[in-house]
Design a protein around this motif. Structure first.
Motif, PDB file in Angstrom:
ATOM      1  N   PHE A  54      16.671  -7.129   8.180  1.00  0.00           N
ATOM      2  CA  PHE A  54      16.531  -7.496   6.783  1.00  0.00           C
ATOM      3  C   PHE A  54      17.911  -7.608   6.176  1.00  0.00           C
ATOM      4  CE2 PHE A  54      12.899  -4.985   8.071  1.00  0.00           C
ATOM      5  CZ  PHE A  54      11.859  -5.873   7.791  1.00  0.00           C
ATOM      6  N   SER A  55      18.210  -8.763   5.612  1.00  0.00           N
ATOM      7  CA  SER A  55      19.484  -8.966   4.932  1.00  0.00           C
ATOM      8  C   SER A  55      19.225  -8.764   3.447  1.00  0.00           C
ATOM      9  CB  SER A  55      19.994 -10.372   5.212  1.00  0.00           C
ATOM     10  OG  SER A  55      21.214 -10.580   4.561  1.00  0.00           O
ATOM     11  N   ILE A  56      19.813  -7.718   2.895  1.00  0.00           N
ATOM     12  CA  ILE A  56      19.535  -7.348   1.507  1.00  0.00           C
ATOM     13  C   ILE A  56      20.846  -7.226   0.747  1.00  0.00           C
ATOM     14  CG2 ILE A  56      18.639  -5.484   0.042  1.00  0.00           C
ATOM     15  CD1 ILE A  56      16.584  -4.956   2.262  1.00  0.00           C
ATOM     16  N   ASN A  57      20.907  -7.867  -0.414  1.00  0.00           N
ATOM     17  CA  ASN A  57      22.113  -7.767  -1.243  1.00  0.00           C
ATOM     18  C   ASN A  57      21.767  -7.429  -2.682  1.00  0.00           C
ATOM     19  OD1 ASN A  57      21.012 -10.130  -2.176  1.00  0.00           O
ATOM     20  ND2 ASN A  57      22.802 -11.395  -1.744  1.00  0.00           N
ATOM     21  N   PHE A  58      20.577  -6.855  -2.887  1.00  0.00           N
ATOM     22  CA  PHE A  58      20.098  -6.497  -4.216  1.00  0.00           C
ATOM     23  C   PHE A  58      19.230  -5.260  -4.054  1.00  0.00           C
ATOM     24  CE2 PHE A  58      17.381  -6.851  -7.958  1.00  0.00           C
ATOM     25  CZ  PHE A  58      18.307  -7.189  -8.925  1.00  0.00           C
ATOM     26  N   PRO A  59      19.260  -4.308  -4.954  1.00  0.00           N
ATOM     27  CA  PRO A  59      18.416  -3.120  -4.798  1.00  0.00           C
ATOM     28  C   PRO A  59      16.961  -3.518  -4.512  1.00  0.00           C
ATOM     29  CG  PRO A  59      19.915  -2.811  -6.617  1.00  0.00           C
ATOM     30  CD  PRO A  59      20.075  -4.245  -6.179  1.00  0.00           C
ATOM     31  N   THR A  60      16.416  -2.967  -3.433  1.00  0.00           N
ATOM     32  CA  THR A  60      15.125  -3.445  -2.920  1.00  0.00           C
ATOM     33  C   THR A  60      14.223  -2.289  -2.528  1.00  0.00           C
ATOM     34  OG1 THR A  60      16.224  -5.425  -2.071  1.00  0.00           O
ATOM     35  CG2 THR A  60      14.063  -4.919  -1.156  1.00  0.00           C
ATOM     36  N   LYS A  61      12.946  -2.430  -2.846  1.00  0.00           N
ATOM     37  CA  LYS A  61      11.914  -1.516  -2.379  1.00  0.00           C
ATOM     38  C   LYS A  61      11.215  -2.217  -1.218  1.00  0.00           C
ATOM     39  CE  LYS A  61       8.827   0.779  -5.054  1.00  0.00           C
ATOM     40  NZ  LYS A  61       7.655   0.943  -5.952  1.00  0.00           N
ATOM     41  N   LEU A  62      11.309  -1.621  -0.022  1.00  0.00           N
ATOM     42  CA  LEU A  62      10.645  -2.160   1.154  1.00  0.00           C
ATOM     43  C   LEU A  62       9.383  -1.336   1.405  1.00  0.00           C
ATOM     44  CD1 LEU A  62      14.024  -2.028   1.989  1.00  0.00           C
ATOM     45  CD2 LEU A  62      13.048  -3.782   3.441  1.00  0.00           C
ATOM     46  N   ILE A  63       8.250  -1.990   1.462  1.00  0.00           N
ATOM     47  CA  ILE A  63       6.980  -1.312   1.674  1.00  0.00           C
ATOM     48  C   ILE A  63       6.499  -1.668   3.082  1.00  0.00           C
ATOM     49  CG2 ILE A  63       4.620  -1.002   0.858  1.00  0.00           C
ATOM     50  CD1 ILE A  63       5.644  -1.985  -1.919  1.00  0.00           C
ATOM     51  N   PHE A  64       6.627  -0.709   3.994  1.00  0.00           N
ATOM     52  CA  PHE A  64       6.174  -0.883   5.375  1.00  0.00           C
ATOM     53  C   PHE A  64       4.728  -0.404   5.460  1.00  0.00           C
ATOM     54  CE2 PHE A  64      10.725  -0.630   5.635  1.00  0.00           C
ATOM     55  CZ  PHE A  64      11.093  -1.409   6.717  1.00  0.00           C
ATOM     56  N   VAL A  65       3.829  -1.243   5.988  1.00  0.00           N
ATOM     57  CA  VAL A  65       2.403  -0.912   6.066  1.00  0.00           C
ATOM     58  C   VAL A  65       1.909  -1.154   7.483  1.00  0.00           C
ATOM     59  CG1 VAL A  65       0.109  -1.498   5.208  1.00  0.00           C
ATOM     60  CG2 VAL A  65       2.057  -1.545   3.651  1.00  0.00           C
ATOM     61  N   ILE A  66       1.209  -0.170   8.048  1.00  0.00           N
ATOM     62  CA  ILE A  66       0.609  -0.336   9.375  1.00  0.00           C
ATOM     63  C   ILE A  66      -0.595  -1.251   9.236  1.00  0.00           C
ATOM     64  CG2 ILE A  66      -0.519   0.799  11.316  1.00  0.00           C
ATOM     65  CD1 ILE A  66       1.112   3.291  10.664  1.00  0.00           C
ATOM     66  N   MET A  67      -0.585  -2.323  10.001  1.00  0.00           N
ATOM     67  CA  MET A  67      -1.642  -3.323   9.927  1.00  0.00           C
ATOM     68  C   MET A  67      -2.731  -3.101  10.980  1.00  0.00           C
ATOM     69  SD  MET A  67      -0.438  -4.917   7.376  1.00  0.00           S
ATOM     70  CE  MET A  67      -1.538  -6.306   7.261  1.00  0.00           C
ATOM     71  N   THR A  68      -2.546  -2.136  11.865  1.00  0.00           N
ATOM     72  CA  THR A  68      -3.468  -1.868  12.959  1.00  0.00           C
ATOM     73  C   THR A  68      -4.130  -0.517  12.738  1.00  0.00           C
ATOM     74  OG1 THR A  68      -1.927  -3.058  14.394  1.00  0.00           O
ATOM     75  CG2 THR A  68      -3.639  -1.760  15.477  1.00  0.00           C
ATOM     76  N   GLY A  69      -5.454  -0.491  12.744  1.00  0.00           N
ATOM     77  CA  GLY A  69      -6.181   0.758  12.517  1.00  0.00           C
ATOM     78  C   GLY A  69      -5.935   1.795  13.610  1.00  0.00           C
ATOM     79  N   GLY A  70      -6.073   3.072  13.241  1.00  0.00           N
ATOM     80  CA  GLY A  70      -5.947   4.164  14.200  1.00  0.00           C
ATOM     81  C   GLY A  70      -4.533   4.688  14.392  1.00  0.00           C
TER      82      GLY A  70
END
Length: 153
Positions: A54-70
């Motif tokens: 991820f190339s980020i140059n601005f304050p950022t909220k990254l929301i990582f979400v598991i897409m696979t059940g279990g």
């Protein structure tokens, strides 16, 4: 005041949010690994698409979400610190990392962008029924989940 602070303050002065927000899917899929001379069925995790960088140059909220059940994000120790699912190195004050929900299906990472540097990160997942863990460094071998074109003959 740094250039980033001035940019954020200007955006806030217009009544707009001072954080960019990115949503990143984490996928778990069956795979095989060679252990000795045997193929062993296991799982692999993939972060986002393509390289996982991820190339980020601005304050950022990254929301990582598991897409696979279990599966859920695992709390773990690394370099004298406890991490909620994702560790970022080098460890400094540029990032806040915390579970996003009680079921550990998401992790919120806030990149304050105080220092522009190439950071590495690791993700640790745990199967909620078997306890099996997956450790993934998204920058290494985290190509697209499916190749965009078939490989040449």
């Amino acid at each position: 005041m740094s250039g980033v602070d001035k940019q954020v303050e200007r955006i806030k002065a217009l009544g707009l949010p001072g954080l960019d927000v990115r949503h990143i899917g984490v996928y778990v899929q069956p795979t095989v690994r060679e252990v000795g001379d045997e193929l062993v069925q296991t799982f692999a995790a993939y972060v986002g698409e393509n390289e996982g960088n991820f190339s980020i140059n601005f304050p950022t909220k990254l929301i990582f979400v598991i897409m696979t059940g279990g599966w859920e994000f695992e709390r773990f120790e690394l370099d004298g610190r406890t991490w909620d699912g994702i560790a970022i190195m080098p460890s400094d004050q540029d990032f806040e990392v915390a579970f996003g929900d009680d079921g550990r299906q998401s992790v919120i990472v806030i990149d304050k962008c105080n220092c522009f540097f190439t950071y590495r990160y690791q993700v640790v997942l745990r199967n909620s029924q078997t306890g099996q863990r997956i450790v993934v460094d998204p920058g290494f071998g985290n190509t697209d989940r499916e190749p965009p074109n078939p490989p040449p003959p």
